[in-house]
Every structure is written in structure tokens, then in C-alpha cells.
Scaffold this motif. Sequence first.
Motif, short mmCIF file in Angstrom:
data_model
loop_
_atom_site.label_atom_id
_atom_site.label_comp_id
_atom_site.label_asym_id
_atom_site.label_seq_id
_atom_site.Cartn_x
_atom_site.Cartn_y
_atom_site.Cartn_z
N ILE A 17 13.06 10.67 -8.44
CA ILE A 17 13.13 12.00 -7.82
C ILE A 17 13.58 13.03 -8.85
O ILE A 17 13.06 14.14 -8.91
CB ILE A 17 14.05 11.96 -6.58
CG1 ILE A 17 13.33 11.23 -5.44
CG2 ILE A 17 14.47 13.36 -6.16
CD1 ILE A 17 14.19 10.95 -4.23
N THR A 70 10.77 14.14 -10.84
CA THR A 70 9.88 15.09 -10.17
C THR A 70 10.33 16.52 -10.43
O THR A 70 9.50 17.41 -10.63
CB THR A 70 9.79 14.86 -8.64
OG1 THR A 70 11.03 15.16 -8.01
CG2 THR A 70 9.34 13.47 -8.30
N CYS A 89 4.75 16.65 -6.96
CA CYS A 89 4.53 16.29 -5.55
C CYS A 89 4.07 14.85 -5.43
O CYS A 89 4.55 14.10 -4.57
CB CYS A 89 3.50 17.22 -4.91
SG CYS A 89 4.11 18.90 -4.65
N MET A 114 6.96 12.53 -6.06
CA MET A 114 7.92 12.55 -4.95
C MET A 114 7.38 11.75 -3.78
O MET A 114 8.11 10.96 -3.16
CB MET A 114 8.23 13.99 -4.52
CG MET A 114 9.24 14.08 -3.40
SD MET A 114 10.92 13.58 -3.87
CE MET A 114 11.46 15.04 -4.74
N LEU A 164 9.20 8.50 -2.22
CA LEU A 164 9.62 8.44 -0.82
C LEU A 164 8.94 7.32 -0.06
O LEU A 164 9.59 6.61 0.71
CB LEU A 164 9.33 9.78 -0.13
CG LEU A 164 10.17 10.97 -0.58
CD1 LEU A 164 9.70 12.24 0.10
CD2 LEU A 164 11.64 10.72 -0.32
N ARG A 173 15.07 7.47 3.86
CA ARG A 173 14.53 8.80 3.52
C ARG A 173 15.34 9.90 4.19
O ARG A 173 14.81 10.80 4.84
CB ARG A 173 13.07 8.90 3.96
CG ARG A 173 12.17 7.91 3.28
CD ARG A 173 10.75 8.05 3.77
NE ARG A 173 9.99 6.83 3.50
CZ ARG A 173 8.79 6.59 3.98
NH1 ARG A 173 8.19 7.48 4.75
NH2 ARG A 173 8.20 5.46 3.71
N ARG A 228 16.13 13.07 1.14
CA ARG A 228 15.35 14.06 1.91
C ARG A 228 15.62 15.47 1.40
O ARG A 228 14.71 16.30 1.28
CB ARG A 228 15.67 13.96 3.39
CG ARG A 228 14.79 14.87 4.24
CD ARG A 228 14.94 14.55 5.73
NE ARG A 228 13.95 15.28 6.50
CZ ARG A 228 14.07 16.56 6.85
NH1 ARG A 228 15.14 17.25 6.48
NH2 ARG A 228 13.13 17.15 7.55
N ALA A 268 13.65 16.18 -1.71
CA ALA A 268 12.23 16.39 -1.39
C ALA A 268 12.02 17.77 -0.76
O ALA A 268 11.07 18.48 -1.12
CB ALA A 268 11.74 15.29 -0.46
N LEU A 297 3.20 15.98 0.40
CA LEU A 297 4.65 16.03 0.31
C LEU A 297 5.24 16.54 1.62
O LEU A 297 6.17 15.94 2.16
CB LEU A 297 5.09 16.92 -0.86
CG LEU A 297 6.59 17.18 -0.96
CD1 LEU A 297 7.37 15.88 -1.14
CD2 LEU A 297 6.88 18.15 -2.09
N VAL A 307 7.81 14.39 4.03
CA VAL A 307 9.15 14.91 4.31
C VAL A 307 9.34 15.11 5.82
O VAL A 307 10.40 14.81 6.36
CB VAL A 307 9.40 16.24 3.56
CG1 VAL A 307 10.69 16.89 4.01
CG2 VAL A 307 9.44 15.98 2.06
#
Length: 89
Positions: A24, A27, A40, A43, A47, A55, A60, A63, A83, A87
Amino acid sequence: MGSPSSALELSAPTSTMTRTLLNIDATACSHHDGDTEQACRRMVTALTALPVDYRTGLVRRCALDLYEAIPARHHRERAVRELRDVVAG
């Protein structure tokens, strides 16, 4: 200071959450470097590799921070939509 990639090499393969947080972090680097599509995709990969129950919280929030940092004019792009969907869970 080391990069997220360097840290990944040093982390145990069984340390799922640590490795996810390092991915992450990578990203954010991709997005900062101007490659929002790659950020994206990375990520989403990070996830979806986690069980749904993981998550939450910091994962979270990171993201969401990435998604919210993307200008609205890009929200129709496939990677950004993916993405958003992950999320939203």
C-alpha cells in the motif's frame, strides 16, 4: 532511507499484513510519481489479496486516501473505478 520494495525483500513472506501495508505504501509512491493507474492497480491487488475482514481500519483508510487524492476527471477510468468498487466492498 529504503524503499517499500526494499522493505518487502526484508519482510517474512508469511507476514501478510506487513507485506500488504508495504504494498500500500508503494501505491502512494506510484501515485506521487504520476502513475495513478499503476497505483490503483497495485492497491486493488493488495486489497483483494486480503480476507474481507482485514480490509478495515488503516488499510481501508489508505485506500480511501488514494481514491480521494485522484482528481474527479479520472474517476471514470477503469483502474480508478475498480479501486472505488473494492473500497466500497
